[in-house]
Enzyme design. Structure first.
Site, short mmCIF file in Angstrom:
data_model
loop_
_atom_site.label_atom_id
_atom_site.label_comp_id
_atom_site.label_asym_id
_atom_site.label_seq_id
_atom_site.Cartn_x
_atom_site.Cartn_y
_atom_site.Cartn_z
N GLN A 237 -5.05 -4.46 -35.23
CA GLN A 237 -6.01 -3.12 -35.86
C GLN A 237 -6.53 -3.47 -34.43
O GLN A 237 -7.65 -1.62 -34.48
CB GLN A 237 -7.24 -3.99 -36.73
CG GLN A 237 -6.47 -3.88 -38.24
CD GLN A 237 -7.42 -4.23 -39.20
OE1 GLN A 237 -6.92 -4.96 -40.19
NE2 GLN A 237 -8.65 -3.11 -39.64
N ARG A 384 -12.19 -4.65 -45.96
CA ARG A 384 -13.56 -3.11 -46.03
C ARG A 384 -14.47 -3.60 -46.07
O ARG A 384 -15.21 -3.55 -46.93
CB ARG A 384 -13.03 -3.12 -48.05
CG ARG A 384 -11.84 -1.40 -47.43
CD ARG A 384 -12.03 -1.14 -48.88
NE ARG A 384 -11.59 0.49 -48.34
CZ ARG A 384 -10.07 0.98 -48.64
NH1 ARG A 384 -9.30 -0.01 -49.10
NH2 ARG A 384 -9.57 1.82 -48.60
N CYS A 385 -14.84 -4.28 -44.83
CA CYS A 385 -16.04 -4.64 -44.20
C CYS A 385 -16.12 -5.86 -43.62
O CYS A 385 -16.62 -6.60 -43.50
CB CYS A 385 -17.48 -4.25 -45.20
SG CYS A 385 -18.31 -5.13 -44.19
#
Ligand code: PCD
Ligand SMILES: [Cu+]
Length: 806
Positions: A237, A384-385
């Site tokens: 990522q 998702r955070c």
């Protein structure tokens, strides 16, 4: 000419710029099986690696015998810590300033930990040989409970740190203690708590979970001994950061390292960190001179890669009798597993958890977080955070509900009277953030109206009566949440990872015929960047989005960036994209003015052209300008039309949302039904409404999973009880609720196009929303707090404990 007759609206529509639901360009590839994922990469002579993993959660490794494994035909090498030690690679730095074993060095700290790396000619041989590596373990006492880990006589987990009283984030006060992070005003908060009319107190636990992306983590490392160049394809990522880390720990010059993230099958934070598999593949490729592939299986992924949450949050919230909140106190015990391998900015060891005052105007607050080692897998990045905003939102949204119970108030009303008002922005929070913009009251009223809140409460009350009268066994719960996110890390002045400032970048190159290529420092994992970033450029410089190629993830071609996580791509790289486009537009303006023989200030931008002010029939289209740029457009001006922008945002962005759900619970079976889920998101300027809707559907579904069943559970021996998809809940289309999406638009005042992130929001907002619905249903019977996940068994147990089974 066609151009001349088209209205500005038509011309604008043909660009498919910002605000249009442009279809995702990447899906042509994905839906036809033409994606290119790490496991699709095949190279001549490629070898395969697989790990011997520890069956124990805490044990001394007394002997490793790889002879039988090495004797298997096709096995090329078996690496252990002893082989990595001379290279200084048996340990590696984590993104949180800790260090982590690459391969077991004397002991193991969690089940599934990497002990040896078998390299073979094919994957099956490698897997077979893994079984033949003999490892002798001497079991040690296991701690999976972070509170027990801090007891004086708890076993010492990190012997390598013994006697070290100073950690990466300040003093350590116990052998299993990592850091204490404090924010806000402790004394003032405690004073408020002691004098308050009402204080509600609760332990809010956000359990350990895992993003479980469809594609597991993996890489192919290829060291070319002739050119001296190392290429690594991987599920990264943050490809540039990986390149720098690889260079720092291997000593290979950074220009000789090329990191490529090909298509990624979902990241969700799981692919931010550095894993032993990457290091071992690189070493194996250097040693063997052949490309080495390593791809996890599902169990490897669930048991050992970055988990999420595992925060025990003790809270106190103070208010007046009328419900005005006067103070918030929180002490968190954070279970980090065997190594601190979170990926938070250096100054924020608990991420942005200090956003836990949420959407409310709370005058004083105090937050302390204790990081603790246990015998569990490290990570804590996902999902998702990346930065613990999910935990913060869950905490405050539960505390609000608990306070509402104590006050005997309606929780929607309690929120309304405590929201930060629109005229208070930019708003300085008690825990140190400056919220850029928001209009919470408008969003809240819109949401309550959309679901007919009063009607729902009336129906719920009727149902309760029927239940008490024995006419039904189903209760209704109404879940409310108003969350405030903080995304877009971040200003370089306070956000860095391993000393790398968290800016981001975009480079745009316009070709002579007026099409373009843009490259960014971020990397899509499914978000649709190739679609949306082209839309920003289209609107900014008037080239159709369809004529713009977007590239990310190859460190040899893309400008340096910190990657995609923490919903930072839009706030940071999206801003860089607009800024680079504006540089191009400025040069185009000069060229247009020159060609039109007027002063620079006498032309203005109009959708896809520069027109002479007051004489719109006199213009140069961007296409014409692009071509001219490759000739002597203006004598003395350098040819070409390209620009790069490295953007350091002045602040984070603060998206927010109002979520409401309606659920029914069968008291006798514990089963639930999500009747309605309404999600209103405000992410400022919306680039692609369809993609935003997709992000909300995806994030809310992950939130549903987390709240209602997903968990990485351990037994007391440290065995992972949920290491396969038989036990780990992933909702299918069958379980997934139906969503209604809605929005308001409050642009970010500091972002060049006013956009805020949205990818994380639906997870941040939906988990408390589902969980609050559960609690709301049982509120009349005295339930204040129960731990997630609210699976059927736990809901049945709540009903049972409340005496509802007769
Ligand atoms: N305003 C606005 C915003 C946004 N958008 C869009 O949307 C999306 C998203 O974005 P953002 O929010 O910015 O974000 P990003 O950065 O891009 O991404 C990230 C995120 O993203 C999400 N989502 C998703 N999706 C998919 N499909 N896949 C994936 O993997 C994923 N992941 C997840 C996560 S988890 Mo972390 O990592 O934990 O921190 S963080 C995260 C993109 O496409 C964009 O462009 C728009 O349109 N508009
Ligand atoms: Cu986040």
């Amino acid at each position: 000419m066609k151009d001349d007759v088209a209205t500005p609206e038509d011309r604008s529509a043909s660009l498919k710029g910002m605000g249009t639901s442009r279809k995702r360009v990447e899906d042509v590839r994905f839906t036809q099986g033409r994606g290119n994922y790490v496991d699709d990469i095949r190279m001549d002579g490629m070898l395969f690696g697989d790990f011997v993993r520890s069956p124990y959660a805490h044990a001394r490794v007394t002997r490793i015998d790889a002879e039988a494994a090495k004797a298997v035909p096709g096995v090329i090498a078996v690496l252990t810590a002893a082989d990595l030690e001379p290279l200084g690679l048996h340990w590696m730095p984590t993104l949180a300033g800790d260090k982590q074993m690459v391969l077991a060095d004397g002991k193991v700290l969690y089940q599934g930990q990497e002990v040896a790396f078998v390299v073979a000619e094919d994957r099956y041989i490698a897997a077979d040989a893994v079984e033949l590596v003999e490892v002798e373990y001497e079991e040690l006492p296991v701690v999976v409970d972070p509170f027990k880990a801090l007891e004086p006589d708890a076993p010492v987990l990190r012997e390598d740190l013994e006697g070290q009283t100073e950690g990466a984030h300040g003093p350590r006060r116990h052998h299993n203690h990592i850091f204490t992070w404090e924010q806000g005003d402790k004394d003032a908060t405690e004073a408020v708590l002691s004098e308050a009319d009402v204080v509600a107190e609760e332990m809010v636990y956000y359990h350990r979970t895992h993003p479980c992306p469809l594609e597991t983590c993996g890489c192919v490392a290829s060291m070319d001994k002739v050119t001296g160049k190392l290429t690594v394809w991987g599920t990264f990522q943050a490809p540039h950061a990986i390149r720098t880390v690889v260079s720092l720990i291997s000593g290979i010059a950074e220009h000789n390292i090329r990191i490529i993230s090909p298509d990624i099958g979902g990241g969700f934070g799981n692919k931010v960190g550095v894993y032993p598999g990457y290091v071992c593949s690189v070493v194996a490729s250097i040693v063997t001179g052949k490309p080495v592939k390593w791809v996890e299986d599902r169990m490897d992924n669930l048991m050992t890669t970055a988990f999420a949450r595992d925060y025990w949050m003790q809270g106190k919230i103070a208010a007046t009798k009328e419900g005005r909140i006067t103070g918030l106190w929180c002490h968190t015990t954070a279970d980090h597993g065997g190594f601190d391998a979170c990926a938070d900015p250096t100054k924020f060891p608990a991420g942005f958890m200090n956003i836990c005052t949420g959407s409310y105007d709370i005058p004083v607050a105090y937050l302390a977080v204790d990081g603790v080692y246990t015998n569990k897998a490290p990570g804590g990045v996902a999902y998702r955070c990346s930065f613990r905003v999910t935990e913060a939102a869950y905490f405050i949204e539960r505390m609000i509900e608990v306070l509402a119970i104590k006050l005997g108030m309606d929780a929607a009303e309690l929120r309304r009277i405590n929201f930060i008002r629109a005229d208070q922005f930019p708003y300085q929070s008690a825990l140190g953030w400056e919220y850029d913009s928001g209009d919470y009251h408008t969003a809240w009223e819109k949401a309550l109206k959309a679901v007919n809140y009063d009607g729902l409460r009336a129906e719920q009350a009727q149902r309760l009566e029927d239940f008490k009268a024995g006419k039904t066994r189903k209760l209704i719960g109404i879940g409310l949440t108003h969350f405030t996110e903080i995304v877009g890390a971040g200003p370089v002045k306070n956000c860095d990872i391993l000393g790398l400032g968290m800016f981001d970048s975009c480079e745009i190159r316009i070709h002579p015929t007026g099409s373009a290529i843009a490259r960014l420092g971020t990397i899509s994992q499914g978000q649709g960047h190739a679609t949306t970033f082209a839309q920003i450029i289209a609107s900014e410089i008037g080239i159709p989005a369809d004529d713009i190629t977007l590239e990310e993830g190859d460190t040899d071609t893309a400008p340096y960036g910190l990657g995609t996580y923490g919903s930072r791509s839009t706030p940071v790289a999206g801003a860089a994209t607009a800024m680079a486009a504006r540089k191009i537009r400025a040069k185009a303006q000069m060229i247009a003015a020159y060609l039109l023989e007027v002063h620079d200030d006498d032309v203005e931008f109009d959708v896809d052209r520069f027109v002479v002010k007051g004489a719109p029939e006199r213009f140069k289209s961007m296409k014409e300008i692009a071509f001219a740029a490759y000739n002597q457009a203006i004598p003395g001006l350098e040819p070409g039309l390209e620009a790069v922008s490295y953007y350091d945002p002045p602040n984070m962005t603060y998206p927010f949302g109002a979520y409401i759900c309606v659920m029914e619970f069968d008291v006798d079976t514990g089963e639930h039904e999500v009747r309605q889920f309404y999600a209103l998101d405000d992410c400022g300027t919306r680039i692609n409404p369809m993609i935003i809707e997709g992000q909300v559907h995806g994030g809310a579904t992950e939130g549903y999973a987390i709240a209602m069943g997903q968990e990485i559970a351990y037994d007391e021996m440290g065995n992972v009880m949920t290491g396969t998809l038989m036990d780990f809940f992933l909702p299918t289309s069958w379980e997934t609720p139906h969503y209604t999406t809605d929005h308001t638009v409050t642009p970010s005042p500091h972002h060049p196009i006013g956009a805020k992130g949205v990818g994380e929001s639906p997870n941040v907002g939906s988990v408390p929303c589902f969980s609050n619905a559960v609690h709301d249903a049982f509120r009349p019977f005295g339930l204040t707090q129960s731990h997630m996940p609210h699976d059927h068994w736990r809901i049945w147990r709540i009903a049972n404990e409340l005496g509802l089974h007769g």
